[in-house]
Design a protein around this motif. Structure first.
Motif, mmCIF file in Angstrom:
data_model
loop_
_atom_site.group_PDB
_atom_site.id
_atom_site.type_symbol
_atom_site.label_atom_id
_atom_site.label_comp_id
_atom_site.label_asym_id
_atom_site.label_seq_id
_atom_site.Cartn_x
_atom_site.Cartn_y
_atom_site.Cartn_z
ATOM 1 N N PHE A 35 0.807 -1.216 0.000
ATOM 2 C CA PHE A 35 0.000 0.000 0.000
ATOM 3 C C PHE A 35 0.847 1.276 0.000
ATOM 4 C CE2 PHE A 35 -2.996 -3.016 2.162
ATOM 5 C CZ PHE A 35 -3.855 -3.135 1.088
ATOM 6 N N VAL A 36 2.167 1.134 0.136
ATOM 7 C CA VAL A 36 3.052 2.299 0.136
ATOM 8 C C VAL A 36 4.169 2.089 -0.881
ATOM 9 C CG1 VAL A 36 2.580 2.957 2.535
ATOM 10 C CG2 VAL A 36 4.456 1.394 2.053
ATOM 11 N N GLU A 37 4.598 3.176 -1.506
ATOM 12 C CA GLU A 37 5.693 3.103 -2.475
ATOM 13 C C GLU A 37 7.039 2.883 -1.778
ATOM 14 O OE1 GLU A 37 5.572 3.183 -5.883
ATOM 15 O OE2 GLU A 37 3.408 3.053 -5.609
ATOM 16 N N ASP A 38 7.156 3.426 -0.572
ATOM 17 C CA ASP A 38 8.441 3.368 0.142
ATOM 18 C C ASP A 38 8.450 2.237 1.170
ATOM 19 O OD1 ASP A 38 6.592 4.659 1.726
ATOM 20 O OD2 ASP A 38 7.962 6.213 2.408
ATOM 21 N N ILE B 175 14.018 0.351 -3.982
ATOM 22 C CA ILE B 175 14.324 0.962 -2.692
ATOM 23 C C ILE B 175 14.294 2.473 -2.857
ATOM 24 C CG2 ILE B 175 16.138 1.313 -0.966
ATOM 25 C CD1 ILE B 175 17.007 -1.597 -1.487
ATOM 26 N N VAL B 176 13.695 3.143 -1.897
ATOM 27 C CA VAL B 176 13.630 4.603 -1.869
ATOM 28 C C VAL B 176 14.707 5.086 -0.899
ATOM 29 C CG1 VAL B 176 12.179 6.566 -1.217
ATOM 30 C CG2 VAL B 176 11.161 4.583 -2.352
ATOM 31 N N SER B 177 15.422 6.138 -1.277
ATOM 32 C CA SER B 177 16.408 6.700 -0.343
ATOM 33 C C SER B 177 15.929 8.066 0.134
ATOM 34 C CB SER B 177 17.792 6.802 -0.979
ATOM 35 O OG SER B 177 17.798 7.742 -2.023
ATOM 36 N N VAL B 178 16.212 8.336 1.405
ATOM 37 C CA VAL B 178 15.827 9.617 2.000
ATOM 38 C C VAL B 178 17.046 10.227 2.692
ATOM 39 C CG1 VAL B 178 13.402 8.972 2.312
ATOM 40 C CG2 VAL B 178 15.026 8.568 4.174
ATOM 41 N N GLU B 179 16.964 11.506 2.912
ATOM 42 C CA GLU B 179 18.029 12.261 3.579
ATOM 43 C C GLU B 179 18.293 11.659 4.969
ATOM 44 O OE1 GLU B 179 19.548 15.092 6.355
ATOM 45 O OE2 GLU B 179 17.423 14.574 6.319
ATOM 46 N N ARG B 180 19.522 11.784 5.418
ATOM 47 C CA ARG B 180 19.989 11.153 6.658
ATOM 48 C C ARG B 180 19.061 11.393 7.852
ATOM 49 N NH1 ARG B 180 25.042 13.325 10.087
ATOM 50 N NH2 ARG B 180 24.988 11.801 11.763
ATOM 51 N N PHE B 181 18.704 12.643 8.126
ATOM 52 C CA PHE B 181 17.895 12.932 9.301
ATOM 53 C C PHE B 181 16.437 12.501 9.112
ATOM 54 C CE2 PHE B 181 21.609 15.666 9.866
ATOM 55 C CZ PHE B 181 22.039 15.180 11.092
ATOM 56 N N ALA B 182 15.956 12.478 7.885
ATOM 57 C CA ALA B 182 14.629 11.929 7.612
ATOM 58 C C ALA B 182 14.629 10.417 7.867
ATOM 59 C CB ALA B 182 14.207 12.232 6.181
ATOM 60 N N PHE B 183 15.749 9.765 7.526
ATOM 61 C CA PHE B 183 15.884 8.338 7.820
ATOM 62 C C PHE B 183 15.847 8.106 9.328
ATOM 63 C CE2 PHE B 183 18.124 4.391 8.593
ATOM 64 C CZ PHE B 183 17.628 3.543 7.612
ATOM 65 N N ASN C 114 22.093 0.396 6.058
ATOM 66 C CA ASN C 114 20.871 0.461 6.867
ATOM 67 C C ASN C 114 19.661 0.419 5.949
ATOM 68 O OD1 ASN C 114 22.398 1.365 9.331
ATOM 69 N ND2 ASN C 114 22.737 3.153 8.042
ATOM 70 N N ILE C 115 18.596 -0.226 6.407
ATOM 71 C CA ILE C 115 17.363 -0.261 5.625
ATOM 72 C C ILE C 115 16.175 -0.343 6.577
ATOM 73 C CG2 ILE C 115 17.451 -2.775 5.313
ATOM 74 C CD1 ILE C 115 16.294 -2.234 2.427
ATOM 75 N N ILE C 116 15.090 0.309 6.181
ATOM 76 C CA ILE C 116 13.837 0.244 6.930
ATOM 77 C C ILE C 116 12.808 -0.442 6.032
ATOM 78 C CG2 ILE C 116 11.987 1.533 8.062
ATOM 79 C CD1 ILE C 116 14.001 3.816 8.506
ATOM 80 N N LEU C 117 12.184 -1.477 6.572
ATOM 81 C CA LEU C 117 11.152 -2.220 5.856
ATOM 82 C C LEU C 117 9.796 -1.950 6.499
ATOM 83 C CD1 LEU C 117 12.987 -5.661 5.691
ATOM 84 C CD2 LEU C 117 12.977 -3.857 3.952
ATOM 85 N N THR C 118 8.764 -1.778 5.681
ATOM 86 C CA THR C 118 7.406 -1.624 6.183
ATOM 87 C C THR C 118 6.673 -2.938 5.956
ATOM 88 O OG1 THR C 118 7.406 0.726 5.666
ATOM 89 C CG2 THR C 118 5.268 -0.295 6.034
ATOM 90 N N LYS C 119 6.112 -3.466 7.041
ATOM 91 C CA LYS C 119 5.451 -4.760 6.993
ATOM 92 C C LYS C 119 4.091 -4.652 6.314
ATOM 93 C CE LYS C 119 4.230 -8.771 9.793
ATOM 94 N NZ LYS C 119 4.095 -9.295 11.157
ATOM 95 N N GLY C 120 3.835 -5.610 5.440
ATOM 96 C CA GLY C 120 2.561 -5.678 4.755
ATOM 97 C C GLY C 120 1.642 -6.693 5.410
#
Length: 142
Positions: free
Chosen positions: A66-69, A104-112, A133-139
């Motif tokens: 449900f999310v692109e990121d 994979i979407v990349s974001v600025e350091r502090f947004a991460f 480092n990576i952040i995964l969103t559970k479906g």
């Protein structure tokens, strides 16, 4: 003993992953990631690198459709379009093993870091590569 559970994941990681709901986030952090100051639930896996943990996690963990990121990494400071070797490897793992692969979407350091603070849990690895480092969103499991 359970069948087909990657042995690299400690029981604590399995416990937290099972508790997570749709939309919850899981961070896999490198050896320099400030895990203890980011989240309440930190699982230590210093004997493994981030790619090994990601490979194990995506065999059990559905990525959110449900999310692109659904998979987010940190941009290289001063060179946001650079793709670090660890991130290229993450993409290959998600493409090969993820049930809902996506770029994979990349974001600025502090947004991460802001996203990491909101995560359900963090797995701290012994990953030596910068930006591992990576952040995964559970479906959802259908």
């Amino acid at each position: 003993m359970l069948h087909n559970i990657p042995a690299i994941l400690p029981p604590e990681a399995l416990f937290y992953m099972a508790q997570m709901g749709h939309g919850d986030m899981l961070v896999i952090g490198d050896s320099n990631f400030p895990a203890q100051s980011m989240g309440q639930r930190v699982i230590r896996c210093e004997g493994s690198n981030a790619s090994q943990i990601l490979d194990a996690v995506v065999t059990l963990f559905p990525l959110d459709t449900f999310v692109e990121d659904r998979a987010v990494t940190m941009q290289v400071v001063g060179a946001p379009d650079t793709i670090p070797p660890a991130v290229a490897e993450f993409q290959a793992i998600i493409d090969a093993k993820g049930d809902n692969p996506a770029p994979i979407v990349s974001v600025e350091r502090f947004a991460f870091y802001d996203r990491a603070r909101a995560a359900f849990a963090i797995i701290q690895t012994g990953e030596p590569r910068p930006y591992g480092n990576i952040i995964l969103t559970k479906g959802i499991i259908v």
